[in-house]
Design a protein around this motif. Sequence first.
Motif, PDB file in Angstrom:
ATOM      1  N   LEU A  88      43.053  32.926 110.461  1.00 19.53           N
ATOM      2  CA  LEU A  88      43.084  31.459 110.395  1.00 19.53           C
ATOM      3  C   LEU A  88      41.773  30.857 110.907  1.00 19.53           C
ATOM      4  N   ILE A  89      41.254  31.418 112.002  1.00 21.77           N
ATOM      5  CA  ILE A  89      39.986  30.927 112.555  1.00 21.77           C
ATOM      6  C   ILE A  89      38.854  31.146 111.558  1.00 21.77           C
ATOM      7  N   SER A  90      38.799  32.328 110.958  1.00 19.79           N
ATOM      8  CA  SER A  90      37.744  32.643 109.992  1.00 19.79           C
ATOM      9  C   SER A  90      37.816  31.708 108.788  1.00 19.79           C
ATOM     10  N   ALA A  91      39.042  31.496 108.280  1.00 25.48           N
ATOM     11  CA  ALA A  91      39.216  30.594 107.135  1.00 25.48           C
ATOM     12  C   ALA A  91      38.793  29.171 107.500  1.00 25.48           C
ATOM     13  N   GLY A  92      39.130  28.762 108.733  1.00 26.09           N
ATOM     14  CA  GLY A  92      38.749  27.423 109.195  1.00 26.09           C
ATOM     15  C   GLY A  92      37.247  27.261 109.318  1.00 26.09           C
ATOM     16  N   LEU A  93      36.574  28.290 109.827  1.00 24.82           N
ATOM     17  CA  LEU A  93      35.118  28.232 109.975  1.00 24.82           C
ATOM     18  C   LEU A  93      34.427  28.144 108.616  1.00 24.82           C
ATOM     19  N   ILE A  94      34.892  28.968 107.667  1.00 27.73           N
ATOM     20  CA  ILE A  94      34.284  28.943 106.325  1.00 27.73           C
ATOM     21  C   ILE A  94      34.530  27.593 105.658  1.00 27.73           C
ATOM     22  N   SER A  95      35.732  27.044 105.851  1.00 30.03           N
ATOM     23  CA  SER A  95      36.042  25.726 105.282  1.00 30.03           C
ATOM     24  C   SER A  95      35.143  24.650 105.866  1.00 30.03           C
ATOM     25  N   LEU A  96      34.912  24.712 107.196  1.00 29.51           N
ATOM     26  CA  LEU A  96      34.031  23.737 107.844  1.00 29.51           C
ATOM     27  C   LEU A  96      32.622  23.792 107.272  1.00 29.51           C
ATOM     28  N   CYS A  97      32.159  25.002 107.007  1.00 29.93           N
ATOM     29  CA  CYS A  97      30.804  25.173 106.480  1.00 29.93           C
ATOM     30  C   CYS A  97      30.631  24.466 105.132  1.00 29.93           C
ATOM     31  N   PHE A  98      31.711  24.464 104.319  1.00 31.26           N
ATOM     32  CA  PHE A  98      31.606  23.887 102.977  1.00 31.26           C
ATOM     33  C   PHE A  98      32.058  22.425 102.919  1.00 31.26           C
ATOM     34  N   LEU A  99      32.901  22.012 103.880  1.00 32.02           N
ATOM     35  CA  LEU A  99      33.426  20.648 103.828  1.00 32.02           C
ATOM     36  C   LEU A  99      32.592  19.636 104.603  1.00 32.02           C
ATOM     37  N   THR A 100      31.825  20.103 105.587  1.00 35.71           N
ATOM     38  CA  THR A 100      31.000  19.183 106.366  1.00 35.71           C
ATOM     39  C   THR A 100      29.587  19.142 105.792  1.00 35.71           C
ATOM     40  N   PRO A 101      28.915  18.013 105.875  1.00 39.72           N
ATOM     41  CA  PRO A 101      27.585  17.865 105.255  1.00 39.72           C
ATOM     42  C   PRO A 101      26.438  18.454 106.069  1.00 39.72           C
ATOM     43  N   CYS A 102      26.729  19.027 107.228  1.00 39.43           N
ATOM     44  CA  CYS A 102      25.635  19.445 108.109  1.00 39.43           C
ATOM     45  C   CYS A 102      25.065  20.825 107.774  1.00 39.43           C
ATOM     46  N   PHE A 103      25.692  21.552 106.840  1.00 44.52           N
ATOM     47  CA  PHE A 103      25.205  22.893 106.509  1.00 44.52           C
ATOM     48  C   PHE A 103      24.581  22.909 105.118  1.00 44.52           C
ATOM     49  N   SER A 104      23.400  23.477 105.022  1.00 43.45           N
ATOM     50  CA  SER A 104      22.752  23.625 103.721  1.00 43.45           C
ATOM     51  C   SER A 104      23.417  24.771 102.957  1.00 43.45           C
ATOM     52  N   ILE A 145      30.934  35.713 108.700  1.00 44.50           N
ATOM     53  CA  ILE A 145      32.320  35.528 109.149  1.00 44.50           C
ATOM     54  C   ILE A 145      33.249  36.486 108.418  1.00 44.50           C
ATOM     55  N   SER A 146      33.033  36.661 107.113  1.00 46.54           N
ATOM     56  CA  SER A 146      33.877  37.580 106.329  1.00 46.54           C
ATOM     57  C   SER A 146      33.725  39.017 106.818  1.00 46.54           C
ATOM     58  N   LEU A 147      32.488  39.434 107.076  1.00 46.10           N
ATOM     59  CA  LEU A 147      32.252  40.791 107.583  1.00 46.10           C
ATOM     60  C   LEU A 147      32.891  40.985 108.960  1.00 46.10           C
ATOM     61  N   THR A 148      32.823  39.938 109.797  1.00 46.03           N
ATOM     62  CA  THR A 148      33.450  40.010 111.123  1.00 46.03           C
ATOM     63  C   THR A 148      34.954  40.167 111.005  1.00 46.03           C
ATOM     64  N   LEU A 149      35.569  39.410 110.095  1.00 49.99           N
ATOM     65  CA  LEU A 149      37.021  39.508 109.900  1.00 49.99           C
ATOM     66  C   LEU A 149      37.410  40.898 109.395  1.00 49.99           C
ATOM     67  N   ILE A 150      36.621  41.440 108.472  1.00 50.75           N
ATOM     68  CA  ILE A 150      36.881  42.798 107.987  1.00 50.75           C
ATOM     69  C   ILE A 150      36.782  43.803 109.136  1.00 50.75           C
ATOM     70  N   ALA A 151      35.765  43.605 109.990  1.00 46.09           N
ATOM     71  CA  ALA A 151      35.582  44.491 111.147  1.00 46.09           C
ATOM     72  C   ALA A 151      36.773  44.412 112.093  1.00 46.09           C
ATOM     73  N   ILE A 152      37.313  43.221 112.279  1.00 44.92           N
ATOM     74  CA  ILE A 152      38.482  43.048 113.160  1.00 44.92           C
ATOM     75  C   ILE A 152      39.675  43.820 112.617  1.00 44.92           C
ATOM     76  N   PHE A 153      39.919  43.721 111.303  1.00 42.13           N
ATOM     77  CA  PHE A 153      41.046  44.442 110.692  1.00 42.13           C
ATOM     78  C   PHE A 153      40.845  45.956 110.761  1.00 42.13           C
ATOM     79  N   VAL A 154      39.614  46.395 110.474  1.00 42.84           N
ATOM     80  CA  VAL A 154      39.339  47.841 110.479  1.00 42.84           C
ATOM     81  C   VAL A 154      39.482  48.419 111.877  1.00 42.84           C
ATOM     82  N   THR A 155      38.877  47.747 112.862  1.00 47.25           N
ATOM     83  CA  THR A 155      38.909  48.270 114.241  1.00 47.25           C
ATOM     84  C   THR A 155      40.270  48.130 114.904  1.00 47.25           C
TER      85      THR A 155
END
Length: 309
Positions: free
Chosen positions: A12-28, A39-49
Amino acid sequence: MKKTLSLIFSTLISAGLISLCFLTPCFSTLWQIIFTVVISLTLIAIFVTSFTLKKFYKTAILFLILEVAVIAVYMALYYSGLLVHFKDEQTLRTWIESFGAWGPIVFFILELAQVVLIPFPAQITTLAGVWAFGSLKAFFISSAAVISGSIIAFAIGRSLGVPVLYKISNKEKVDKYRKIISKKGRMLLPIMFLFPMFPDDLLCFIAGTTTMSWTYFIVVTLATRLIGIGCLCLFLGGDIIPFSGWGIPVWIVLVTLLVTAALIMLKYQDKIEQFIINLFTRQKKSKKEEIQSAQTEHSDDYVTFAEQS
Protein backbone atom coordinates in the motif's frame (compact mmCIF):
# COMPACT_ATOMS: atom_id res chain seq x y z
CA MET A 1 0.18 -13.02 10.46
CA LYS A 2 2.59 -10.16 11.22
CA LYS A 3 4.55 -10.83 8.04
CA THR A 4 1.36 -10.84 5.96
CA LEU A 5 0.27 -7.51 7.42
CA SER A 6 3.76 -6.11 6.82
CA LEU A 7 3.68 -7.16 3.17
CA ILE A 8 0.20 -5.67 2.67
CA PHE A 9 1.27 -2.45 4.37
CA SER A 10 4.46 -2.25 2.27
CA THR A 11 2.46 -2.76 -0.92
CA LEU A 12 0.00 0.00 0.00
CA ILE A 13 2.84 2.40 0.85
CA SER A 14 4.64 1.63 -2.42
CA ALA A 15 1.45 2.12 -4.45
CA GLY A 16 0.80 5.39 -2.61
CA LEU A 17 4.31 6.68 -3.28
CA ILE A 18 4.11 5.87 -7.00
CA SER A 19 0.68 7.51 -7.20
CA LEU A 20 2.03 10.65 -5.52
CA CYS A 21 4.85 10.84 -8.04
CA PHE A 22 2.36 10.90 -10.94
CA LEU A 23 -0.50 12.86 -9.36
CA THR A 24 1.45 15.77 -7.88
CA PRO A 25 3.02 18.42 -10.15
CA CYS A 26 6.34 18.58 -8.29
CA PHE A 27 7.98 15.60 -10.05
CA SER A 28 9.34 15.74 -13.58
CA THR A 29 8.89 12.80 -15.96
CA LEU A 30 12.48 11.66 -15.35
CA TRP A 31 12.00 11.55 -11.57
CA GLN A 32 8.62 9.84 -11.95
CA ILE A 33 10.35 7.04 -13.84
CA ILE A 34 13.28 6.87 -11.42
CA PHE A 35 11.08 6.74 -8.31
CA THR A 36 8.73 4.19 -9.89
CA VAL A 37 11.61 1.85 -10.77
CA VAL A 38 13.33 2.24 -7.37
CA ILE A 39 10.11 1.80 -5.34
CA SER A 40 9.05 -1.22 -7.44
CA LEU A 41 12.45 -2.89 -6.99
CA THR A 42 12.29 -2.21 -3.24
CA LEU A 43 8.84 -3.81 -3.01
CA ILE A 44 10.07 -6.85 -4.94
CA ALA A 45 13.04 -7.07 -2.56
CA ILE A 46 10.70 -6.96 0.44
CA PHE A 47 8.63 -9.87 -0.92
CA VAL A 48 11.70 -11.92 -1.88
CA THR A 49 13.52 -11.40 1.43
CA SER A 50 10.39 -12.25 3.41
CA PHE A 51 10.65 -15.84 2.11
CA THR A 52 14.34 -16.23 1.27
CA LEU A 53 17.44 -14.33 2.38
CA LYS A 54 15.47 -13.30 5.46
CA LYS A 55 18.44 -11.55 7.04
CA PHE A 56 18.07 -8.79 4.40
CA TYR A 57 14.34 -8.30 5.03
CA LYS A 58 14.85 -5.43 7.49
CA THR A 59 17.31 -3.80 5.08
CA ALA A 60 14.65 -3.81 2.34
CA ILE A 61 12.12 -2.29 4.78
CA LEU A 62 14.65 0.42 5.66
CA PHE A 63 14.99 1.24 1.96
CA LEU A 64 11.22 1.77 1.73
CA ILE A 65 11.27 4.02 4.81
CA LEU A 66 14.13 6.03 3.29
CA GLU A 67 12.16 6.45 0.06
CA VAL A 68 9.16 7.74 2.04
CA ALA A 69 11.42 10.25 3.81
CA VAL A 70 13.05 11.46 0.56
CA ILE A 71 9.71 12.01 -1.19
CA ALA A 72 8.23 13.69 1.92
CA VAL A 73 11.16 16.13 2.19
CA TYR A 74 11.06 16.84 -1.56
CA MET A 75 7.32 17.61 -1.46
CA ALA A 76 7.72 19.74 1.67
CA LEU A 77 10.40 21.83 -0.05
CA TYR A 78 8.24 22.13 -3.18
CA TYR A 79 5.04 23.27 -1.50
CA SER A 80 6.86 25.57 0.93
CA GLY A 81 8.38 27.41 -2.03
CA LEU A 82 11.96 26.66 -0.91
CA LEU A 83 12.62 24.17 -3.68
CA VAL A 84 13.00 26.92 -6.30
CA HIS A 85 16.20 27.95 -4.52
CA PHE A 86 17.62 24.42 -4.99
CA LYS A 87 16.91 24.31 -8.73
CA ASP A 88 20.59 24.48 -9.55
CA GLU A 89 23.89 25.42 -7.96
CA GLN A 90 23.88 29.02 -9.20
CA THR A 91 20.32 29.68 -7.99
CA LEU A 92 21.11 28.36 -4.53
CA ARG A 93 24.32 30.36 -4.39
CA THR A 94 22.47 33.55 -5.37
CA TRP A 95 19.87 32.93 -2.67
CA ILE A 96 22.53 32.37 0.01
CA GLU A 97 24.46 35.46 -1.13
CA SER A 98 21.28 37.52 -0.63
CA PHE A 99 21.85 37.10 3.11
CA GLY A 100 25.14 38.98 2.77
CA ALA A 101 27.86 38.26 5.31
CA TRP A 102 25.44 36.19 7.39
CA GLY A 103 25.50 33.31 4.87
CA PRO A 104 29.02 31.99 5.65
CA ILE A 105 28.54 32.75 9.37
CA VAL A 106 25.31 30.73 9.55
CA PHE A 107 26.96 27.87 7.65
CA PHE A 108 29.96 27.92 10.02
CA ILE A 109 27.69 27.86 13.10
CA LEU A 110 25.62 25.02 11.63
CA GLU A 111 28.71 22.93 10.90
CA LEU A 112 30.13 23.67 14.35
CA ALA A 113 26.84 22.77 16.06
CA GLN A 114 26.67 19.56 14.02
CA VAL A 115 29.82 18.35 15.78
CA VAL A 116 29.09 19.56 19.31
CA LEU A 117 25.30 19.68 19.66
CA ILE A 118 23.30 18.26 16.77
CA PRO A 119 23.37 14.53 15.89
CA PHE A 120 23.08 15.23 12.16
CA PRO A 121 25.07 13.76 9.23
CA ALA A 122 27.89 16.13 8.27
CA GLN A 123 27.57 15.08 4.61
CA ILE A 124 24.22 16.89 4.29
CA THR A 125 25.43 20.20 5.73
CA THR A 126 28.63 19.98 3.67
CA LEU A 127 26.61 19.37 0.49
CA ALA A 128 24.54 22.49 1.23
CA GLY A 129 27.75 24.45 1.75
CA VAL A 130 29.28 23.23 -1.51
CA TRP A 131 26.18 24.20 -3.47
CA ALA A 132 25.97 27.56 -1.72
CA PHE A 133 29.61 28.66 -1.74
CA GLY A 134 31.43 26.37 -4.14
CA SER A 135 33.86 23.54 -3.33
CA LEU A 136 36.85 25.64 -2.26
CA LYS A 137 35.04 28.11 0.01
CA ALA A 138 32.90 25.35 1.53
CA PHE A 139 36.06 23.34 2.23
CA PHE A 140 37.67 26.15 4.22
CA ILE A 141 34.51 27.02 6.18
CA SER A 142 33.66 23.36 6.89
CA SER A 143 37.23 22.56 7.89
CA ALA A 144 37.42 25.51 10.29
CA ALA A 145 34.04 24.67 11.81
CA VAL A 146 34.53 20.90 12.13
CA ILE A 147 38.06 21.17 13.53
CA SER A 148 36.94 23.87 15.98
CA GLY A 149 33.98 21.71 17.01
CA SER A 150 36.23 18.68 17.48
CA ILE A 151 38.59 20.65 19.75
CA ILE A 152 35.64 22.02 21.75
CA ALA A 153 34.28 18.47 22.15
CA PHE A 154 37.71 17.26 23.33
CA ALA A 155 37.88 20.18 25.80
CA ILE A 156 34.40 19.35 27.16
CA GLY A 157 35.43 15.74 27.70
CA ARG A 158 38.71 16.80 29.33
CA SER A 159 37.11 19.34 31.71
CA LEU A 160 33.77 17.69 32.56
CA GLY A 161 34.78 14.03 32.44
CA VAL A 162 32.85 10.83 31.79
CA PRO A 163 29.54 11.78 33.53
CA VAL A 164 28.72 14.36 30.84
CA LEU A 165 29.27 11.74 28.13
CA TYR A 166 26.53 9.56 29.62
CA LYS A 167 24.13 12.44 28.95
CA ILE A 168 25.34 12.79 25.35
CA SER A 169 25.15 9.09 24.50
CA ASN A 170 24.22 5.80 26.17
CA LYS A 171 26.54 4.38 28.83
CA GLU A 172 27.33 1.13 26.99
CA LYS A 173 28.46 2.95 23.85
CA VAL A 174 30.60 5.43 25.79
CA ASP A 175 32.25 2.71 27.89
CA LYS A 176 32.91 0.57 24.80
CA TYR A 177 34.75 3.28 22.84
CA ARG A 178 36.46 4.71 25.90
CA LYS A 179 37.96 1.30 26.61
CA ILE A 180 39.16 1.00 23.00
CA ILE A 181 40.69 4.49 22.91
CA SER A 182 42.27 4.14 26.37
CA LYS A 183 44.06 0.94 25.38
CA LYS A 184 44.82 1.49 21.70
CA GLY A 185 43.90 5.11 21.08
CA ARG A 186 47.12 6.33 19.51
CA MET A 187 46.88 3.70 16.80
CA LEU A 188 43.10 3.46 16.36
CA LEU A 189 41.84 7.04 16.64
CA PRO A 190 43.04 8.09 13.13
CA ILE A 191 41.54 4.90 11.68
CA MET A 192 38.20 5.45 13.41
CA PHE A 193 38.08 9.05 12.16
CA LEU A 194 38.59 7.89 8.56
CA PHE A 195 36.07 5.02 8.53
CA PRO A 196 32.39 6.15 8.37
CA MET A 197 30.91 3.50 10.69
CA PHE A 198 32.57 5.02 13.78
CA PRO A 199 30.89 7.94 15.64
CA ASP A 200 33.73 10.43 15.05
CA ASP A 201 32.04 13.36 16.83
CA LEU A 202 31.41 11.29 19.96
CA LEU A 203 34.99 10.01 19.79
CA CYS A 204 36.23 13.60 20.22
CA PHE A 205 34.38 13.86 23.55
CA ILE A 206 35.59 10.42 24.65
CA ALA A 207 39.22 11.12 23.70
CA GLY A 208 39.15 14.10 26.05
CA THR A 209 38.42 11.82 29.02
CA THR A 210 41.52 9.70 28.37
CA THR A 211 45.20 10.45 28.89
CA MET A 212 45.61 11.40 25.23
CA SER A 213 47.59 14.62 24.83
CA TRP A 214 46.20 17.79 23.27
CA THR A 215 49.00 17.83 20.69
CA TYR A 216 48.37 14.31 19.45
CA PHE A 217 44.59 14.83 19.25
CA ILE A 218 44.90 18.09 17.30
CA VAL A 219 47.43 16.61 14.84
CA VAL A 220 45.20 13.56 14.22
CA THR A 221 42.10 15.75 13.88
CA LEU A 222 43.78 18.06 11.37
CA ALA A 223 45.08 15.19 9.27
CA THR A 224 41.95 13.05 9.17
CA ARG A 225 39.20 15.68 9.15
CA LEU A 226 40.85 17.67 6.33
CA ILE A 227 41.08 14.51 4.21
CA GLY A 228 37.43 13.63 4.81
CA ILE A 229 36.07 17.14 4.19
CA GLY A 230 38.31 17.60 1.13
CA CYS A 231 37.00 14.40 -0.49
CA LEU A 232 33.40 15.37 0.28
CA CYS A 233 33.75 18.83 -1.21
CA LEU A 234 35.54 17.50 -4.28
CA PHE A 235 32.86 14.90 -5.06
CA LEU A 236 29.79 16.88 -3.96
CA GLY A 237 30.91 19.89 -5.99
CA GLY A 238 30.54 17.93 -9.21
CA ASP A 239 34.22 18.38 -10.04
CA ILE A 240 34.69 14.65 -10.65
CA ILE A 241 31.17 13.45 -11.51
CA PRO A 242 28.91 16.21 -12.89
CA PHE A 243 25.29 16.62 -11.83
CA SER A 244 24.15 16.75 -15.44
CA GLY A 245 24.40 14.66 -18.60
CA TRP A 246 26.23 11.38 -18.09
CA GLY A 247 26.69 12.17 -14.40
CA ILE A 248 22.99 11.74 -13.52
CA PRO A 249 22.80 7.94 -14.01
CA VAL A 250 26.24 7.57 -12.43
CA TRP A 251 25.09 9.50 -9.34
CA ILE A 252 21.89 7.40 -9.12
CA VAL A 253 23.94 4.20 -9.12
CA LEU A 254 26.53 5.67 -6.75
CA VAL A 255 23.92 6.92 -4.25
CA THR A 256 22.13 3.56 -4.39
CA LEU A 257 25.40 1.76 -3.64
CA LEU A 258 26.24 4.19 -0.82
CA VAL A 259 22.81 3.79 0.77
CA THR A 260 23.10 0.01 0.48
CA ALA A 261 26.56 0.12 2.07
CA ALA A 262 25.25 2.39 4.84
CA LEU A 263 22.38 0.01 5.62
CA ILE A 264 24.72 -2.99 5.64
CA MET A 265 27.13 -1.15 7.95
CA LEU A 266 24.20 -0.24 10.19
CA LYS A 267 23.10 -3.88 10.33
CA TYR A 268 26.57 -5.35 10.87
CA GLN A 269 28.21 -2.36 12.56
CA ASP A 270 29.59 -4.24 15.57
CA LYS A 271 31.14 -6.99 13.43
CA ILE A 272 32.67 -4.51 10.98
CA GLU A 273 34.04 -2.36 13.80
CA GLN A 274 35.59 -5.38 15.49
CA PHE A 275 37.14 -6.54 12.21
CA ILE A 276 38.76 -3.11 11.65
CA ILE A 277 39.96 -2.94 15.25
CA ASN A 278 41.49 -6.42 15.02
CA LEU A 279 43.00 -5.63 11.61
CA PHE A 280 44.86 -2.53 12.78
CA THR A 281 45.85 -3.76 16.26
CA ARG A 282 47.06 -7.20 15.31
CA GLN A 283 50.58 -7.51 16.64
CA LYS A 284 53.13 -10.26 16.53
CA LYS A 285 53.77 -12.07 19.75
CA SER A 286 56.91 -11.06 21.53
CA LYS A 287 59.70 -13.58 22.01
CA LYS A 288 58.81 -13.92 25.69
CA GLU A 289 55.16 -14.61 24.87
CA GLU A 290 56.19 -17.24 22.30
CA ILE A 291 58.38 -19.00 24.87
CA GLN A 292 55.59 -18.90 27.46
CA SER A 293 53.12 -20.22 24.89
CA ALA A 294 55.50 -23.04 23.94
CA GLN A 295 56.07 -23.93 27.61
CA THR A 296 52.32 -24.04 28.17
CA GLU A 297 51.85 -26.36 25.18
CA HIS A 298 54.63 -28.68 26.40
CA SER A 299 53.12 -28.65 29.87
CA ASP A 300 49.71 -29.58 28.47
CA ASP A 301 51.27 -32.39 26.40
CA TYR A 302 53.04 -33.72 29.52
CA VAL A 303 49.80 -33.71 31.54
CA THR A 304 47.97 -35.51 28.74
CA PHE A 305 50.75 -38.12 28.49
CA ALA A 306 50.72 -38.65 32.27
CA GLU A 307 46.98 -39.14 32.30
CA GLN A 308 47.18 -41.68 29.49
CA SER A 309 49.92 -43.54 31.36
